[in-house]
Design an enzyme around this catalytic site. Structure first.
Site, PDB file in Angstrom:
ATOM      1  N   HIS A 193       0.869  -1.242  -0.063  1.00 39.11           N
ATOM      2  CA  HIS A 193       0.208   0.188   0.055  1.00 39.11           C
ATOM      3  C   HIS A 193       0.889   1.279   0.165  1.00 39.11           C
ATOM      4  O   HIS A 193       2.167   1.326   0.184  1.00 39.11           O
ATOM      5  CB  HIS A 193      -0.992  -0.034   1.367  1.00 39.11           C
ATOM      6  CG  HIS A 193      -1.732   1.248   1.370  1.00 39.11           C
ATOM      7  ND1 HIS A 193      -1.288   2.264   2.343  1.00 39.11           N
ATOM      8  CD2 HIS A 193      -2.981   1.687   0.615  1.00 39.11           C
ATOM      9  CE1 HIS A 193      -2.439   2.964   2.250  1.00 39.11           C
ATOM     10  NE2 HIS A 193      -3.430   2.772   1.440  1.00 39.11           N
ATOM     11  N   VAL A 195       1.626   3.638   2.008  1.00 41.13           N
ATOM     12  CA  VAL A 195       2.360   4.135   3.069  1.00 41.13           C
ATOM     13  C   VAL A 195       2.964   3.023   3.517  1.00 41.13           C
ATOM     14  O   VAL A 195       3.938   3.246   4.357  1.00 41.13           O
ATOM     15  CB  VAL A 195       1.324   4.432   4.494  1.00 41.13           C
ATOM     16  CG1 VAL A 195       0.330   5.591   3.995  1.00 41.13           C
ATOM     17  CG2 VAL A 195       0.486   3.277   4.650  1.00 41.13           C
ATOM     18  N   LYS A 196       3.085   1.989   2.790  1.00 44.70           N
ATOM     19  CA  LYS A 196       4.366   1.094   3.308  1.00 44.70           C
ATOM     20  C   LYS A 196       5.775   1.090   2.837  1.00 44.70           C
ATOM     21  O   LYS A 196       5.863   2.045   2.049  1.00 44.70           O
ATOM     22  CB  LYS A 196       3.881  -0.363   2.861  1.00 44.70           C
ATOM     23  CG  LYS A 196       2.554  -1.016   3.170  1.00 44.70           C
ATOM     24  CD  LYS A 196       2.371  -1.052   4.699  1.00 44.70           C
ATOM     25  CE  LYS A 196       1.419  -1.659   5.220  1.00 44.70           C
ATOM     26  NZ  LYS A 196      -0.101  -0.560   4.977  1.00 44.70           N
ATOM     27  N   ASN A 197       6.698   0.501   3.561  1.00 47.62           N
ATOM     28  CA  ASN A 197       8.090   0.784   3.270  1.00 47.62           C
ATOM     29  C   ASN A 197       8.443   0.569   1.729  1.00 47.62           C
ATOM     30  O   ASN A 197       9.267   1.405   0.910  1.00 47.62           O
ATOM     31  CB  ASN A 197       8.922  -0.329   3.880  1.00 47.62           C
ATOM     32  CG  ASN A 197       9.046   0.121   5.449  1.00 47.62           C
ATOM     33  OD1 ASN A 197       8.128   0.604   6.038  1.00 47.62           O
ATOM     34  ND2 ASN A 197       9.935  -0.917   6.029  1.00 47.62           N
ATOM     35  N   LEU A 198       7.645  -0.560   1.095  1.00 47.81           N
ATOM     36  CA  LEU A 198       7.863  -0.695  -0.407  1.00 47.81           C
ATOM     37  C   LEU A 198       6.552  -0.486  -0.810  1.00 47.81           C
ATOM     38  O   LEU A 198       5.501  -1.397  -0.248  1.00 47.81           O
ATOM     39  CB  LEU A 198       8.451  -2.171  -0.574  1.00 47.81           C
ATOM     40  CG  LEU A 198       8.853  -2.286  -2.169  1.00 47.81           C
ATOM     41  CD1 LEU A 198       9.919  -3.566  -2.380  1.00 47.81           C
ATOM     42  CD2 LEU A 198       7.453  -3.101  -2.898  1.00 47.81           C
TER      43      LEU A 198
END
Length: 401
Positions: A193, A195-198
């Site tokens: 998603h 906002v995730k790190n990747l």
């Protein structure tokens, strides 16, 4: 204003997305399959299926395992709704358990919750910190749990115990006893998603690590079909000359990842360990250095020698505050131009789960953690000066004792 978690988008990502658009192939195709192969290598698992969200991946696996009415699925009370709603969608009974002080599901509470109807357990790697997977796997493989298990359907009979499906939405790149997240449970589901790190804007991945007698390659092939309406051929296969005819083997779902989304992941994953995680770790360490000796704060556990976080969320807690006081502190931080958040509002506080009969007072550690937690900004493009601005804003917002 310092934002909370903007996506990492640079020219390399933009160029790869443009290349995908120009290629004429924008749905599931060669880039999606290439990302799956990279994830197989990265996580050290037999097979990975990329999907359009972690939520769809979680539900797809529960349905693959034959979970439905009369079954029970165990989840932590401290998680996002996606971890729990997928069981509800399948018609199963949701069983919530309390967590430990580190935000992670309590293995002792899982043990107490398991009944003859328990078909799956969903540990959640909150903030990117892996759960105690060896203890969880030992529990479900124990003679006591196996003796209780009452399978329905061939796949449940083959496993002979509850399925452990890791909700690793936060924890790509985390480590547990020398193994990467993705390889720690029967099945692991990641989120990509925004906002995730990747990120792939929206998206996720299912990592298959099923024990014998399951054939992970055959399961992957089945899930490719099941995640695309149950259709015998995907769009890429149908492009072959004269290969237009297809069948629908069962009424499946529409969960596939597109090549436009996969293009982002193809750029990010090869540099994830070398660039993305080290920067996030630096930010974690700066926050810890600033707050660890200040009695007003409780720093999160994120590396205990056996397991290491993916540095997704820095879950700072106030040591002497209730929920309303925490909210007031957050408001004062916002007023100084810094965005903060809370991960998460516990499920029993949400209307949908209240209406199912869940009560917050039954999960005291979950509530205590939540009532004092403030998530600080952590992202690749956050500068050192901005980190110091965050630290200053937090300190100024919490009254001195």
């Amino acid at each position: 204003m310092i934002p909370f978690s903007p996506p990492h988008i640079d020219e390399k990502i933009i160029n790869e997305v443009v290349a995908a658009l120009k290629s004429g192939w924008i749905t599931t195709g060669p880039r999606t399959k290439a990302l799956e192969k990279l994830l197989v290598e990265y996580c050290g698992v037999p097979n990975v299926l990329c999907v359009n969200s972690a939520s769809s991946g979680l539900e797809l696996i529960l349905r693959w395992f034959g979970i439905g009415p009369g079954d029970e699925v165990v989840v932590p009370a401290y998680t996002y709704t996606a971890s729990a709603e997928v069981a509800v969608h399948c018609g199963a009974r949701l069983v919530m358990v309390d967590v430990n002080d580190d935000f992670l599901i309590s293995v002792d509470n899982i043990r107490k919750a398991i009944t003859e109807k328990t078909k799956a357990i969903v540990p959640v790697d909150i903030a990117g910190y892996p759960c105690d997977y060896d203890a969880i796997m030992d529990l479900v493989k124990s003679d006591e749990v196996r003796a209780k298990f009452q399978p329905r359907g061939e796949r449940q009979q083959q496993l002979g115990r509850p399925l452990v499906m890791s909700d690793a939405a936060h924890s790509l790149g985390g480590w547990y006893k020398g193994r990467r997240t993705g390889s720690l449970a029967d099945v692991t589901v990641f989120s990509f998603h925004a906002v995730k790190n990747l990120t792939t804007a929206e998206g996720g991945a299912i990592c298959l690590n099923l024990p014998e007698p399951f054939d992970c390659a055959a399961t992957y092939k089945y899930l490719c079909t099941f995640s695309l309406h149950g259709q015998s051929k995907d769009a890429l296969a149908k492009t072959q000359l004269g290969n237009w005819r297809y069948d629908v083997y069962e009424t499946g779902y529409k969960c596939n990842m597109t090549d436009v989304a996969a293009a982002m992941g193809l750029v990010e994953l090869p540099r994830y360990d070398a660039e993305i995680l080290p920067r996030r770790k630096q930010i974690f360490e700066a926050y810890t250095a600033a707050f660890k000796d200040d009695g007003r704060f409780q720093i999160p556990e994120y590396d205990n020698g056996e397991k290491t976080t993916s540095y997704h969320v820095y879950a700072l807690r106030l040591t002497d505050a209730n929920e309303s006081e925490r909210d007031a502190v957050m408001q004062r931080i916002f007023e100084q131009g810094v965005s903060v958040n809370v991960h998460f509002i516990p499920l029993p506080l949400l209307t949908a789960y209240k209406n199912m009969g869940f009560r917050m007072e039954d999960y005291p550690t979950t509530y205590d953690n939540y009532s004092r937690e403030i998530s600080l900004p952590v992202y690749y493009d956050l500068t050192d000066d901005q980190v110091q601005e965050v630290i200053a804003a937090v300190r100024a917002a919490v009254p001195e004792r």
